[in-house]
Design an enzyme around this catalytic site. Structure first.
Site, PDB file in Angstrom:
ATOM      1  N   SER A 116     101.704  -4.863 -35.599  1.00  0.00           N
ATOM      2  CA  SER A 116     101.108  -4.331 -34.369  1.00  0.00           C
ATOM      3  C   SER A 116     101.139  -2.808 -34.414  1.00  0.00           C
ATOM      4  O   SER A 116     100.977  -2.147 -33.403  1.00  0.00           O
ATOM      5  CB  SER A 116     101.882  -4.840 -33.142  1.00  0.00           C
ATOM      6  OG  SER A 116     103.204  -4.363 -33.163  1.00  0.00           O
ATOM      7  N   HIS A 140      71.127  -8.096   1.760  1.00  0.00           N
ATOM      8  CA  HIS A 140      70.222  -8.934   0.942  1.00  0.00           C
ATOM      9  C   HIS A 140      69.177  -8.091   0.219  1.00  0.00           C
ATOM     10  O   HIS A 140      68.097  -8.592  -0.102  1.00  0.00           O
ATOM     11  CB  HIS A 140      69.525 -10.006   1.786  1.00  0.00           C
ATOM     12  CG  HIS A 140      70.429 -10.723   2.743  1.00  0.00           C
ATOM     13  ND1 HIS A 140      71.147 -11.844   2.414  1.00  0.00           N
ATOM     14  CD2 HIS A 140      70.779 -10.430   4.027  1.00  0.00           C
ATOM     15  CE1 HIS A 140      71.876 -12.239   3.454  1.00  0.00           C
ATOM     16  NE2 HIS A 140      71.678 -11.380   4.438  1.00  0.00           N
ATOM     17  N   SER A 168      63.661   6.965 -25.162  1.00  0.00           N
ATOM     18  CA  SER A 168      63.274   5.753 -25.882  1.00  0.00           C
ATOM     19  C   SER A 168      62.756   6.151 -27.249  1.00  0.00           C
ATOM     20  O   SER A 168      62.148   7.211 -27.407  1.00  0.00           O
ATOM     21  CB  SER A 168      62.187   5.022 -25.098  1.00  0.00           C
ATOM     22  OG  SER A 168      61.422   4.207 -25.960  1.00  0.00           O
ATOM     23  N   LYS A 182      59.994   7.902 -21.441  1.00  0.00           N
ATOM     24  CA  LYS A 182      61.157   7.245 -20.838  1.00  0.00           C
ATOM     25  C   LYS A 182      62.362   8.162 -20.623  1.00  0.00           C
ATOM     26  O   LYS A 182      62.663   9.009 -21.450  1.00  0.00           O
ATOM     27  CB  LYS A 182      61.606   6.055 -21.701  1.00  0.00           C
ATOM     28  CG  LYS A 182      60.671   4.866 -21.682  1.00  0.00           C
ATOM     29  CD  LYS A 182      60.479   4.244 -20.305  1.00  0.00           C
ATOM     30  CE  LYS A 182      61.665   3.442 -19.836  1.00  0.00           C
ATOM     31  NZ  LYS A 182      61.838   2.175 -20.523  1.00  0.00           N
ATOM     32  N   GLU A 219      74.057   1.700 -17.154  1.00  0.00           N
ATOM     33  CA  GLU A 219      73.943   0.347 -17.719  1.00  0.00           C
ATOM     34  C   GLU A 219      75.155   0.013 -18.594  1.00  0.00           C
ATOM     35  O   GLU A 219      75.644  -1.124 -18.589  1.00  0.00           O
ATOM     36  CB  GLU A 219      72.658   0.229 -18.534  1.00  0.00           C
ATOM     37  CG  GLU A 219      71.416   0.266 -17.665  1.00  0.00           C
ATOM     38  CD  GLU A 219      70.122   0.343 -18.470  1.00  0.00           C
ATOM     39  OE1 GLU A 219      69.064   0.328 -17.850  1.00  0.00           O
ATOM     40  OE2 GLU A 219      70.176   0.431 -19.716  1.00  0.00           O
ATOM     41  N   LYS A 261      98.907  -5.809 -25.857  1.00  0.00           N
ATOM     42  CA  LYS A 261      98.522  -4.395 -25.990  1.00  0.00           C
ATOM     43  C   LYS A 261      97.025  -4.205 -26.212  1.00  0.00           C
ATOM     44  O   LYS A 261      96.404  -3.344 -25.590  1.00  0.00           O
ATOM     45  CB  LYS A 261      99.351  -3.739 -27.105  1.00  0.00           C
ATOM     46  CG  LYS A 261     100.780  -3.473 -26.636  1.00  0.00           C
ATOM     47  CD  LYS A 261     101.710  -3.068 -27.754  1.00  0.00           C
ATOM     48  CE  LYS A 261     102.220  -4.236 -28.547  1.00  0.00           C
ATOM     49  NZ  LYS A 261     102.970  -5.237 -27.746  1.00  0.00           N
TER      50      LYS A 261
HETATM   51  N1  ARG Z   1     105.517  -6.054 -31.864  1.00  0.00           N
HETATM   52  C1  ARG Z   1     106.261  -6.866 -30.964  1.00  0.00           C
HETATM   53  C2  ARG Z   1     105.494  -6.995 -29.645  1.00  0.00           C
HETATM   54  O1  ARG Z   1     104.689  -6.217 -29.401  1.00  0.00           O
HETATM   55  C3  ARG Z   1     107.600  -6.267 -30.687  1.00  0.00           C
HETATM   56  C4  ARG Z   1     108.656  -7.272 -30.397  1.00  0.00           C
HETATM   57  C5  ARG Z   1     108.881  -8.105 -31.619  1.00  0.00           C
HETATM   58  N2  ARG Z   1     109.880  -9.084 -31.374  1.00  0.00           N
HETATM   59  C6  ARG Z   1     110.074 -10.131 -32.195  1.00  0.00           C
HETATM   60  N3  ARG Z   1     110.956 -10.946 -31.877  1.00  0.00           N
HETATM   61  N4  ARG Z   1     109.322 -10.321 -33.249  1.00  0.00           N
HETATM   62  O2  ARG Z   1     105.738  -7.887 -28.880  1.00  0.00           O
END
Ligand code: ARG
Length: 473
Positions: free
Chosen positions: A34, A167, A288, A294, A301, A336
């Site tokens: 991550s 409306h 355009s 245009k 949009e 995230k």
């Molecule tokens: N990258 C993990 C997350 O965002 C961090 C926590 C990882 N914990 C674990 N037990 N692997 O959730």
């Protein structure tokens, strides 16, 4: 079996060697990392670690000198990341292991003490809360700037007539100022939703450990205070398991987008040849590739279109949580991508929308012309009769018959003669005509929250005060 035939080092081995004999495939590392989603949490992660390390020292859990060394090395890592002399390791599992690996490379065994009494589970919950405490107020400032922009435009248009619609049919005349203030109040409530969520976010989860706290005498309150939290989370399982705050915020962003998307739809309609109420600046329009004439409202949009993405983020978060048993599960790592995408999309939409509006030109003549000549004053005819003692339902019927009569004559109500009006009710007198002018219809609606100029000025004053009280002018 650890064959270790290739030369790639096992980045994992530094942190949790012992349990695994085999190192993971590169594909596995790539799949689970991550690190890039975590990138924006790097400085919050380090801030949390510094507070944790300092507390380990002052609580006597590790020697003070080692705590100081940890804090110093964390500060150095932070400075190098900021300066760009240290880069994130794409092979690190997450930001936490990256920083810890770095520390251990620099401090040896002292580096290996940072994670005392802590888990990445409470660490990521902490990082997110620290980040959101910074980022959400930043988003709120963008909202305030947009509210201020709307109030500013409204101020110049308290007398600019505009057909009010229900409306999408002409209903009753209002003013452009009143209409803009309506959108501003929705954004004020959006702002409040983020403040509400922040109050719940502002508790420190550190000390929850992996799920059940720790046997070590951590000082949770000291870390919370050092990091500026209002207190500590009340249950360790809850602290590592829930992401309700992500859902709340994504819902908040979704509502902001809903509001902007509806407003954009109006801007798109209003900038058509048919309406002509507003002209977007060339800066905030596109051309355009084939039609030379245009000038398209693409920004409006795109905001309307990106609303779907933010709703998708909200749904992804809700679905991620659905059915997850306590406590931490790796599914939660997915929070995230959705949260940050919702944040970024809403933040850029709010900023772009404000700029687009600031440079737009309003065509007061077209708006006023669109108010007149129709039947948007039919309610005023009925209320005229109500003031003369006619029951409203009866007055409504008289006005409806007048509208029908005028439609057949292909004219406005106010273009009828007094004699024609009196054929429908003896109570009509010469004073009716002045009351049927659009401006009079607006000014007569002077109850609190109504479109009359005095009331709109109050709204504008209150909107500006709302912004000023939060430091945005
Ligand atoms: N990258 C993990 C997350 O965002 C961090 C926590 C990882 N914990 C674990 N037990 N692997 O959730």
């Amino acid at each position: 079996m650890n064959t270790q035939a290739d030369a790639t080092p096992d980045r994992r081995a530094a942190l949790w060697s012992g349990r695994f004999a085999d190192k993971p495939d590169e594909a596995a590392v790539q799949f689970e990392t991550s690190i890039y989603a975590d990138e924006r949490l790097a400085f919050d992660d380090i801030a949390g670690s510094k507070a944790h390390a300092a507390m380990l020292g002052s609580a006597g859990i590790i020697p003070q000198a080692e705590a100081d060394a940890l804090v110093g090395a964390l500060a150095a890592i932070e400075a190098e990341l900021r300066a760009g002399t240290l880069a994130l390791d794409p092979g690190a599992e997450d930001i936490h292991s990256f920083v810890e690996n770095e520390l251990t490379a620099r401090l040896g065994d002292t580096g290996r003490k940072l994670h005392t009494g802590r888990s990445r589970n409470d660490q990521i919950a902490l990082d997110e809360r620290l980040y959101l405490r910074r980022a959400v107020p930043e988003f709120q400032r963008k909202l305030l700037a947009l509210i201020g922009t709307l109030a500013g435009i409204a101020e110049a248009h308290t007398g600019t007539l505009l057909p009010g619609y229900t409306h999408l049919q002409h209903a009753q005349p209002v003013t452009l100022a009143h209409h803009l203030c309506a959108w501003a109040w929705m954004l004020v409530r959006d702002h409040g939703r983020f403040s509400d969520a922040l109050a719940r976010i502002s508790l420190s989860p550190l000390g929850a450990g992996a799920l059940a706290g720790t046997t070590l005498p951590l000082d949770r309150e000291a870390v919370a205070a050092a990091l500026g939290f209002a207190g500590v989370t009340p249950n360790s399982l809850d602290a590592v398991a829930d992401r309700d705050y992500c859902v709340e915020l994504a819902a908040g962003f979704s509502l902001v987008m809903a509001h902007l998307s509806r407003f954009c739809e109006e801007i798109i309609l209003w900038s058509t040849e048919e309406f002509g109420f507003v002209a977007l600046s060339e800066k905030w329009s596109t051309g355009s590739s084939i039609m030379p004439q245009k000038k398209n409202p693409d920004f409006a949009e795109l905001i309307r279109g990106r609303t779907g993405r933010v709703y998708g983020d909200l749904l992804a978060l809700l679905t991620m949580l659905k059915g997850l048993p306590l406590s931490y599960n790796r599914d939660l790592q997915e929070d995230k991508a959705s949260l940050f995408d919702a944040y970024d999309t809403a933040a850029s939409s709010v900023s772009v929308f404000a700029e687009m509006l600031k440079t737009a030109e309003w065509n007061a003549g077209r708006m006023a012309a669109s108010c007149a000549g129709g039947y948007a004053n039919a309610t005023d005819v009925a209320e005229y009769l109500v003031r003369k003692g006619v029951p409203f339902r009866t007055a409504h019927a008289v006005s409806a018959r007048l509208v029908r009569y005028a439609i057949e004559k292909k004219c406005a109500i106010e273009a009828l003669t007094l004699a024609e009006l009196r054929q429908h009710s003896e109570l009509f007198a010469g004073d009716i005509f002045a009351q049927l002018e659009s401006r009079a219809c607006v000014e007569a609606r002077s109850l609190a929250g109504g479109p009359a100029e005095c009331q709109t000025r109050t709204q504008i004053r209150d909107l500006k005060a709302f912004c000023a009280a939060r430091g945005v002018r």
